[in-house]
Design a protein around this motif. Structure first.
Motif, PDB file in Angstrom:
ATOM      1  N   VAL A  93       1.939  12.246  -2.292  1.00  0.00           N
ATOM      2  CA  VAL A  93       2.033  10.916  -2.934  1.00  0.00           C
ATOM      3  C   VAL A  93       3.155  10.251  -3.139  1.00  0.00           C
ATOM      4  CG1 VAL A  93       1.298  10.700  -5.491  1.00  0.00           C
ATOM      5  CG2 VAL A  93       0.197  12.347  -4.489  1.00  0.00           C
ATOM      6  N   VAL A  94       3.003   8.953  -2.887  1.00  0.00           N
ATOM      7  CA  VAL A  94       4.394   8.399  -3.006  1.00  0.00           C
ATOM      8  C   VAL A  94       4.666   8.184  -4.287  1.00  0.00           C
ATOM      9  CG1 VAL A  94       3.619   6.884  -1.013  1.00  0.00           C
ATOM     10  CG2 VAL A  94       2.897   6.277  -3.129  1.00  0.00           C
ATOM     11  N   ASP A  95       5.925   8.144  -4.414  1.00  0.00           N
ATOM     12  CA  ASP A  95       6.686   7.713  -5.793  1.00  0.00           C
ATOM     13  C   ASP A  95       7.365   6.593  -5.670  1.00  0.00           C
ATOM     14  OD1 ASP A  95       7.877   8.062  -8.324  1.00  0.00           O
ATOM     15  OD2 ASP A  95       9.482   9.355  -7.472  1.00  0.00           O
ATOM     16  N   HIS A 136      -5.550   8.578  -4.078  1.00  0.00           N
ATOM     17  CA  HIS A 136      -4.770   9.447  -4.759  1.00  0.00           C
ATOM     18  C   HIS A 136      -3.288   9.459  -3.990  1.00  0.00           C
ATOM     19  CE1 HIS A 136      -4.215  13.372  -7.234  1.00  0.00           C
ATOM     20  NE2 HIS A 136      -3.216  13.657  -6.161  1.00  0.00           N
ATOM     21  N   GLY A 137      -3.216   9.523  -2.833  1.00  0.00           N
ATOM     22  CA  GLY A 137      -2.012   9.266  -2.277  1.00  0.00           C
ATOM     23  C   GLY A 137      -1.094   8.122  -2.597  1.00  0.00           C
ATOM     24  N   LEU A 138      -1.707   7.010  -3.022  1.00  0.00           N
ATOM     25  CA  LEU A 138      -1.053   5.965  -3.647  1.00  0.00           C
ATOM     26  C   LEU A 138      -0.482   6.140  -4.976  1.00  0.00           C
ATOM     27  CD1 LEU A 138      -3.576   3.196  -2.400  1.00  0.00           C
ATOM     28  CD2 LEU A 138      -1.237   3.563  -1.467  1.00  0.00           C
ATOM     29  N   PRO A 230       0.441  -3.310  -2.898  1.00  0.00           N
ATOM     30  CA  PRO A 230       0.834  -3.238  -1.331  1.00  0.00           C
ATOM     31  C   PRO A 230       2.121  -2.705  -1.333  1.00  0.00           C
ATOM     32  CG  PRO A 230       1.618  -5.556  -2.535  1.00  0.00           C
ATOM     33  CD  PRO A 230       0.410  -4.769  -3.491  1.00  0.00           C
ATOM     34  N   ALA A 231       3.108  -2.603  -2.078  1.00  0.00           N
ATOM     35  CA  ALA A 231       4.319  -1.865  -1.985  1.00  0.00           C
ATOM     36  C   ALA A 231       3.982  -0.153  -1.501  1.00  0.00           C
ATOM     37  CB  ALA A 231       5.347  -2.093  -3.066  1.00  0.00           C
ATOM     38  N   ARG A 232       3.238   0.153  -2.621  1.00  0.00           N
ATOM     39  CA  ARG A 232       2.885   1.693  -2.312  1.00  0.00           C
ATOM     40  C   ARG A 232       2.020   1.953  -1.190  1.00  0.00           C
ATOM     41  NH1 ARG A 232       1.598   4.659  -7.914  1.00  0.00           N
ATOM     42  NH2 ARG A 232       2.472   3.283  -9.462  1.00  0.00           N
ATOM     43  N   THR A 238       4.257   4.540   5.630  1.00  0.00           N
ATOM     44  CA  THR A 238       5.460   4.917   6.308  1.00  0.00           C
ATOM     45  C   THR A 238       5.571   6.453   6.220  1.00  0.00           C
ATOM     46  OG1 THR A 238       6.519   2.894   5.700  1.00  0.00           O
ATOM     47  CG2 THR A 238       8.089   4.748   6.136  1.00  0.00           C
ATOM     48  N   LEU A 239       5.335   7.047   5.279  1.00  0.00           N
ATOM     49  CA  LEU A 239       5.282   8.586   4.928  1.00  0.00           C
ATOM     50  C   LEU A 239       4.390   9.202   5.661  1.00  0.00           C
ATOM     51  CD1 LEU A 239       6.245  11.076   3.039  1.00  0.00           C
ATOM     52  CD2 LEU A 239       4.277  10.591   1.585  1.00  0.00           C
TER      53      LEU A 239
END
Length: 396
Positions: A93-95, A136-138, A230-232, A238-239
């Motif tokens: 999950v991105v932060d 969820h990953g977002l 979009p930033a998420r 990238t991750l």
């Protein structure tokens, strides 16, 4: 399978009272459909995932880095089955501190222009569970109010299921959750249900139906755009991309330099209780997994495109050393012994003679979401370091 949806006009904005009336009428229609009077499923494989309402089985792989594993010297000659288990089943999950910027108007993968005004109650539905995992990953998993039968990751276990027979969506179940956004692709149907949702004023965004190791970033970008983050999306792409690059580099060192030493591999979709046996070939997504783990793609060699019922002649011609299967599918056929008994032609191949099958959870192996790097790594462990991959006796 369900044909692609044609491009449609912008979802009309209706007064709340009109939308409530429409939803009530559609719910009544859907009730008849749920009784089997209107809806019918497609004749293709039931699901790329598990049975509706199930979650992933307990299957924990080794945490040793791939480079520290003891690799088999001759992967074509290894005997016995193995199970591919994720070293870590947690979804990445991105932060990123970005809130949805809505309304947003976009042109989706079907060519339709869709306006999304709110994303407080979201359904992300497809036959592989990819879209819900991506939401969820977002970092927006709390927006999900339901799931499809192939969404099996633990974080979604308590969400109500809105599909039946693995590949059919229920209008009644969806309307009962009162979503303000549905994200889907063309792998679930009937198409008429999606049209009903649009008529009820619910924005429906169609993403690409292609699933492969190589287009995970495209799916992430499309879902992020629909949610106004979009930033998420960029951060998650990238991750996942960086992690996949790392995994690919480690696997490359294990792949035999001589192509003749690489295991001849095919992906078999099995539902023994329904007597369904499909070979997944080129353009099915399974081919990208085989390429990622350095297997010799037998389907490409024999010119097998898409997903079609397997024949004895095709199995004999393919001569696989290794067969990838879903864990639930293998279990439905009675394990390795049961599958070989059901498919005598498979028993006469090198894979059958060596009992060389690699299985992985139905909700994981073709998910192609944020966990794609982990899935590829788990499969590679099961192929090149089978004794250190997972519970090899799970499907005996």
């Amino acid at each position: 399978m369900v044909p692609p949806n044609p491009a449609s006009v912008v979802t009309p904005k209706r007064p709340p009272s009109t939308r409530r009336a429409l939803r009530a009428r559609l719910a009544a229609t859907a009730l008849l459909a749920a009784s089997g009077l209107l809806l019918s499923g497609c004749a293709a494989p039931a699901s790329a995932g598990g049975a509706a309402g199930t979650t992933e089985p307990e299957c924990v792989g080794t945490e040793l880095p791939f480079g520290e594993l003891e690799l088999t010297a001759h992967p074509r000659e290894f005997e016995g089955p193995s199970t591919a288990c994720l070293a870590d089943a947690t979804l990445p999950v991105v932060d990123v501190d970005e809130q949805p910027e809505l309304p947003v108007t976009l042109t989706d993968a079907s060519g339709a222009e869709v306006t999304i005004e709110s994303a407080d109650r979201v359904l992300a539905l497809d036959i592989a569970g990819t879209l819900a995992a991506t939401v969820h990953g977002l970092g927006l998993g709390e927006l999900l109010v339901g799931r499809d039968g192939s969404t099996g990751f633990a974080e979604a276990a308590d969400l109500p299921v809105v599909t039946h027979d693995g590949h059919s969506i229920s209008a009644e179940a969806i309307l009962a959750l009162d979503p303000d956004l549905v994200i889907t692709d063309t792998t679930l149907g009937p198409r008429a249900v999606l049209d009903q949702l649009r008529d009820a004023g619910i924005p429906v965004v169609t993403t690409t139906r292609e699933r492969s190791v190589d287009n995970v970033d495209e799916i992430i970008t499309e879902v992020a755009a629909a949610l106004g983050v979009p930033a998420r999306g960029e951060a998650l792409a990238t991750l996942v991309g960086d992690e996949l690059e790392r995994v690919n580099a480690e696997i490359a060192a294990a792949i035999p330099a001589d192509p003749a030493e690489r295991p001849r591999t095919l992906f078999l979709y099995v539902r023994g209780d329904a007597n369904v046996y499909y070979l997944f070939g080129e353009e099915s997504g399974a081919d990208s997994l085989i390429d990622a783990i350095g297997g010799f793609d037998v389907a490409e060699e024999i010119g097998w495109v898409g997903m079609r019922p397997i024949t004895a002649e095709a199995l004999v011609e393919a001569r696989p050393d290794l067969v990838l299967v879903m864990s639930g599918g293998l279990e439905s056929a009675g394990g390795v012994d049961g599958l070989l008994e059901r498919l005598p032609a498979l028993a006469s191949t090198p894979a059958g003679e060596h009992r060389r099958f690699v299985d992985m959870a139905d909700t994981e192996i073709l998910g192609f979401g944020p966990r794609t790097p982990a899935v590829v790594e788990a499969l590679a462990r099961a192929v090149y370091a089978p004794a250190q991959s997972g519970p090899a006796d799970a499907t005996e």
